[in-house]
Enzyme design. Structure first.
Site, PDB file in Angstrom:
ATOM      1  N   ASN A 172      -4.925   1.887  -1.652  1.00 34.72           N
ATOM      2  CA  ASN A 172      -5.445   0.526  -1.869  1.00 34.72           C
ATOM      3  C   ASN A 172      -6.185   0.405  -3.199  1.00 34.72           C
ATOM      4  OD1 ASN A 172      -7.926   1.752  -1.389  1.00 34.72           O
ATOM      5  ND2 ASN A 172      -8.720  -0.005  -0.260  1.00 34.72           N
ATOM      6  N   GLN A 195     -15.114  -1.378   1.444  1.00 35.93           N
ATOM      7  CA  GLN A 195     -14.015  -0.698   0.742  1.00 35.93           C
ATOM      8  C   GLN A 195     -13.994  -1.111  -0.724  1.00 35.93           C
ATOM      9  OE1 GLN A 195     -10.950  -1.998  -0.561  1.00 35.93           O
ATOM     10  NE2 GLN A 195     -11.492  -4.104  -0.068  1.00 35.93           N
ATOM     11  N   LYS A 241       0.805  -1.222   0.000  1.00 36.73           N
ATOM     12  CA  LYS A 241       0.000   0.000   0.000  1.00 36.73           C
ATOM     13  C   LYS A 241       0.840   1.277   0.000  1.00 36.73           C
ATOM     14  CE  LYS A 241      -4.029  -2.221   1.977  1.00 36.73           C
ATOM     15  NZ  LYS A 241      -5.167  -2.150   2.889  1.00 36.73           N
TER      16      LYS A 241
END
Ligand code: ATR
Length: 280
Positions: free
Chosen positions: A90, A249, A69
């Site tokens: 991400n 997410q 990340k």
């Protein structure tokens, strides 16, 4: 002439157990999107090469998981404000102005907390156990959601202090050790990675639950995690693990890529059955 579907993937090391391909397949079906989503393994020192080849061959977007990340934030040409604040990426997306890096982890956590668990963040004191990469990504979003105070508690207090310092301009963030935990938190979130292996979760003072209406474990598993079981044994049954955060997410990433936001509940139910162990 039919064109090839847009190509997406999740890049990580390891990535073979990632649930993201299943989640995005269901999102694409639900939204009528023709797209391909695969797993893209990369060696620990090979993120730039593998991601570069993927985009060089016309890839449209990547999800980025551990341990890449931070490398993805360097790799992107531009960052969204929330990725900039998190210092980690991400989600990568090709745009006419280069590669855009975003971070949807924090938004995913807040959506799962508020929409699915029914927890209140605004105006509340949130205690986070752990200070790893996952915590760095979510603190700005919890503050943006109105958390009045965040305490980050970690075995190595320096790591908690570093995050508190980095986020100081965004709201009240305090660091402490695991031996000096506050007892007035409204919401307790576990991000100690040892929490999945039986018996390795550090001993915690149950008084941290004294005022907590809900608990959350950013780790997910097929069975209730040791942290959620511990909280339930001490009277806080309203809890969720991080599977909902993963789906939320992913929905944020999908929205960035495809311009439409899928419904997450049906996907959570399909992939795991009703995951809620709380009021949500
Ligand atoms: P992630 O990116 O998932 O947050 P990480 O960056 O490896 O993973 O962070 C792991 C977190 O779990 C850290 O806060 C770590 O504490 P330290 O910073 O002191 O290492 C915490 N952790 C892991 N095992 C632990 C244990 N046995 N006891 C207490 N904390 C532990």
């Amino acid at each position: 002439m039919s064109s090839a579907p847009d190509r997406y993937a999740v890049i990580g090391h390891p990535v073979d157990h990632s649930r993201s391909p299943d989640i995005h397949r269901l999102f694409a079906e639900q939204c009528g999107q023709v797209m391909e989503y695969t797993r893209l393994p990369a060696p620990t020192d090979g993120f730039e090469r593998v991601a570069g080849e993927f985009f060089g061959a016309g890839g449209a977007g990547l999800n980025v998981t551990l341990p890449f990340k931070l490398a993805a934030a360097e790799f992107a040409d531009r960052l969204t404000e929330r990725a900039e604040r998190a210092g980690a990426v991400n989600t990568l997306k090709t745009t006419p102005n280069g590669l855009l890096g975003d971070n949807t982890d924090g938004a995913g956590l807040v959506a799962d907390l508020v929409d699915n668990l029914g927890a209140t963040v605004a105006g509340r004191h949130v205690l986070i156990l752990g200070a790893g990469g996952a915590v760095r990504g979510v603190v700005p979003s919890l503050l943006a959601a109105g958390a009045a105070r965040i305490t980050i508690a970690n075995r190595s207090i320096d790591k908690a202090r570093a995050i508190a310092t980095a986020c100081a301009g965004m709201g009240e963030v305090i660091a402490c050790g695991l031996d000096a935990l506050p007892e007035d938190a409204d919401l307790v979130i576990n991000a100690i990675s040892a929490g999945l292996t039986e018996g390795t979760m550090p001993a915690l003072n149950p008084r941290i639950l004294a005022r907590a209406g809900a608990v959350y474990d950013m780790i997910y598993a097929d069975a209730p995690t040791p942290f959620l079981r511990w909280a339930a044994e001490h009277g806080v049954a309203a809890g969720r693990d991080g599977f909902g955060m993963l789906v939320e997410q992913a929905a944020e990433s999908f929205a960035l890529w495809r311009g439409m936001r899928p419904s997450t509940k049906a996907v959570m139910d399909t992939l795991r059955g009703p995951a809620t162990r709380g009021p949500g």
